[in-house]
Design a protein around this motif. Structure first.
Motif, short mmCIF file in Angstrom:
data_model
loop_
_atom_site.label_atom_id
_atom_site.label_comp_id
_atom_site.label_asym_id
_atom_site.label_seq_id
_atom_site.Cartn_x
_atom_site.Cartn_y
_atom_site.Cartn_z
N TYR A 75 76.23 127.53 31.12
CA TYR A 75 77.30 127.08 29.79
C TYR A 75 76.59 125.70 30.02
O TYR A 75 76.03 124.96 28.97
N GLY A 76 76.68 125.03 30.97
CA GLY A 76 76.76 123.33 30.41
C GLY A 76 75.20 122.85 30.17
O GLY A 76 75.05 122.28 29.64
N ALA A 77 74.51 123.68 31.23
CA ALA A 77 73.03 123.49 31.19
C ALA A 77 72.25 123.82 29.40
O ALA A 77 71.17 122.86 29.25
N ARG A 78 73.05 125.26 29.08
CA ARG A 78 71.85 125.02 28.21
C ARG A 78 72.35 125.50 26.86
O ARG A 78 72.54 125.42 25.46
N THR A 79 74.51 124.33 26.77
CA THR A 79 74.69 124.12 25.64
C THR A 79 75.23 122.77 25.53
O THR A 79 75.37 121.90 24.23
N GLY A 80 75.27 122.25 26.46
CA GLY A 80 75.33 120.41 27.00
C GLY A 80 76.33 119.98 26.81
O GLY A 80 77.08 118.75 26.57
N LEU A 81 77.87 121.06 27.33
CA LEU A 81 79.34 120.72 26.61
C LEU A 81 79.91 121.35 27.52
O LEU A 81 79.05 122.24 28.85
N ARG A 82 80.59 120.35 28.24
CA ARG A 82 81.56 120.93 29.18
C ARG A 82 82.75 122.25 29.00
O ARG A 82 83.46 122.82 28.64
N LEU A 83 82.13 123.51 30.53
CA LEU A 83 83.33 124.42 30.29
C LEU A 83 84.43 124.45 30.62
O LEU A 83 84.98 125.27 29.96
N ASP A 84 85.27 122.89 31.36
CA ASP A 84 86.53 123.21 30.72
C ASP A 84 87.37 122.92 29.66
O ASP A 84 88.15 123.00 29.71
N ALA A 85 86.27 122.89 28.82
CA ALA A 85 87.02 122.64 27.72
C ALA A 85 87.40 124.04 27.08
O ALA A 85 88.52 123.97 26.01
N LEU A 86 87.26 124.65 27.92
CA LEU A 86 87.29 126.84 27.02
C LEU A 86 88.37 126.86 28.56
O LEU A 86 88.45 128.05 28.77
N SER A 87 88.62 126.34 28.99
CA SER A 87 89.83 126.62 30.53
C SER A 87 90.42 127.59 30.06
O SER A 87 91.08 128.91 30.35
N LYS A 88 91.45 127.48 29.21
CA LYS A 88 92.24 128.08 28.01
C LYS A 88 92.06 130.02 27.66
O LYS A 88 92.63 130.80 28.50
N VAL A 89 91.21 129.43 27.04
CA VAL A 89 90.95 130.78 26.62
C VAL A 89 90.35 131.41 27.80
O VAL A 89 89.65 132.71 27.66
N LEU A 90 89.23 131.03 28.71
CA LEU A 90 88.65 131.75 29.49
C LEU A 90 89.88 132.34 30.81
O LEU A 90 89.87 133.53 30.91
N GLN A 91 90.70 131.73 30.52
CA GLN A 91 92.07 132.50 31.38
C GLN A 91 93.02 133.00 31.17
O GLN A 91 93.67 134.36 31.87
N ARG A 92 93.28 133.38 29.87
CA ARG A 92 93.67 134.05 28.69
C ARG A 92 92.51 135.44 28.71
O ARG A 92 93.26 136.70 28.74
N GLY A 93 91.26 135.22 28.94
CA GLY A 93 90.70 136.61 29.19
C GLY A 93 90.61 137.52 30.54
O GLY A 93 90.98 138.45 31.14
N ARG A 94 90.71 136.31 30.95
CA ARG A 94 90.85 137.05 33.21
C ARG A 94 91.86 137.79 33.05
O ARG A 94 92.27 139.25 33.34
N ASP A 95 93.00 137.17 32.13
CA ASP A 95 94.57 137.47 32.82
C ASP A 95 94.63 138.81 31.89
O ASP A 95 95.04 139.89 31.78
N ASP A 96 94.17 138.70 30.76
CA ASP A 96 94.04 140.22 30.59
C ASP A 96 92.95 141.35 30.24
O ASP A 96 92.74 142.16 29.79
#
Length: 401
Positions: free
Chosen positions: A334-355
């Protein structure tokens, strides 16, 4: 810009050849029936000028794969394909293990050219069978029959192709589970190295959109998919992407580069490309003039439009590709190919795992079986307005060092 890109991404080349013998009623691609002689030599000249125009965007980079799509690229002569590949090779260096794929029609006239294409440098075919059942082929507007479909696979092997894909559809008008499995069994018996098995969908601005056929209901579609996945897995074709099945060593390298969010040039009428520009720290998409007449008349200016992929749009763009893969991608991509920090998506990722939609492994970005089945719903969570609504809008760039 928000992005911070540090390393060149893998690079592929897509070549669009827009002509076909007859446009299928389900097809929404940029394809045009060849009602007169195809201007083959003129189009090859234009493709090479198009590529030359794009060269400054990719100086110093090597091509890992080439894909000829259409339309029906196999309408062109092997000599024309040889001239094009020779020209491309003179402009851009090839990786030593480059994959060069051509979409091909099972029609007899095209299949007889297979050895010529192999000699020209094509090392992988993707043969558009769609079905082996005569009634379905007629409904789909295909110009080949069951016999031609079988022979195309046999001729591919005889021509020296040890790597070829068969394209099949399911969810066809009136199709039952047994019908779908018969198509798969016939395809498997032909021993392709890769199978693409995808559901027929009704797209806008197609003949099927104006006169839609009666398709199987959701319950039958679900049964077809479950039975088909089981058969393919048991036959040595594990599913690795939404509609792609192959042993690991035979996965489609060109398509994997799309799904892994690599870069690609697109040349030809209506072709699209995606490039990461390290010098100006941006990623962008561009598309070429769409109609063949406009493209051929373009001279040296083939670009119809260019759009920067913004930091707000980047999460959706990346996930739209990565989450098509059954095993997803390493989180570091994610970081290597978007130039962005993955931790900025931590909430939506965790919700996806929880669901139960994303796998719990924090080292990978991967869908669960449920997430893959309801992929569109999963992807909506990464759209900019959804991220803003749930507090994940702030995009943090990677700081090099």
């Amino acid at each position: 810009m928000f992005q911070q890109f540090s390393n060149p991404l893998p690079l592929s080349l897509y070549v669009h050849i827009p002509w076909c013998v007859r446009k299928c009623p389900y097809c929404d691609f940029n394809s045009h029936e060849s009602k007169a002689e195809i201007p083959e030599a003129q189009y090859i000249d234009a493709l090479l000028r198009d590529l030359e125009q794009d060269l400054p965007r990719v100086w110093g980079r090597r091509i890992s794969s080439i894909f000829f799509g259409g339309g029906t690229p196999s309408l062109f002569s092997p000599e024309a394909i040889d001239r094009l590949l020779s020209g491309v090779r003179s402009y851009l260096p090839f990786m030593g293990d480059i994959e060069i794929t051509m979409e091909a029609n099972p029609g007899t006239a095209e299949a007889r050219k297979f050895k010529g294409f192999r000699d020209a440098g094509i090392n992988r075919l993707s043969i558009g069978v769609q079905s082996f059942q005569p009634q379905q082929l007629e409904r789909l507007g295909r110009i080949h029959g069951e016999l031609e479909a079988r022979r195309a696979a046999e001729w591919a092997i005889e021509a020296g192709f040890d790597n070829f894909n068969l394209d099949l559809m399911h969810g066809l008008p009136g199709q039952t589970v047994a019908d779908a499995l018969r198509d798969l069994e016939t395809a498997i018996a032909l021993k392709p190295t890769h199978l693409s098995w995808y559901q027929l969908t009704i797209e806008p601005n197609t003949r099927f959109a104006f006169d839609p056929p009666a398709l199987p209901d959701d319950e039958v579609l679900s049964d077809i998919q479950d039975a088909g996945h089981a058969l393919l897995q048991a036959s040595g074709y594990p599913r690795y992407e939404v509609s792609a099945y192959a042993p690991p060593a035979r996965r489609a390298l060109h398509n994997l580069n799309y799904w892994q969010f690599g870069d690609y040039l697109g040349i030809g009428a209506g072709a699209h490309g995606k490039i990461t520009d390290l010098q100006h720290q941006r990623a962008y998409r561009l598309h070429k003039k769409k109609h063949p007449k406009d493209y051929l008349a373009a001279g040296s200016d083939f670009i119809a439009g260019e759009t920067t992929i913004t930091a707000d749009d980047m999460p959706f763009e990346f996930m739209m590709n990565a989450l098509r893969l059954v095993d997803g991608l390493p989180a570091e991509f994610y970081g290597a190919r978007t130039g962005l920090r993955l931790d900025a998506l931590s909430k939506v990722l965790q919700r996806g795992r929880d669901d139960g939609l994303l796998q719990a492994d924090s080292e990978r970005l991967a869908p669960t079986d449920t997430g893959l089945r309801y992929l569109n719903s999963v992807l909506q969570r990464f759209m900019a307005d959804e991220l803003a609504r749930h507090g994940d809008r702030k995009i943090i760039p990677i700081v090099s060092g």
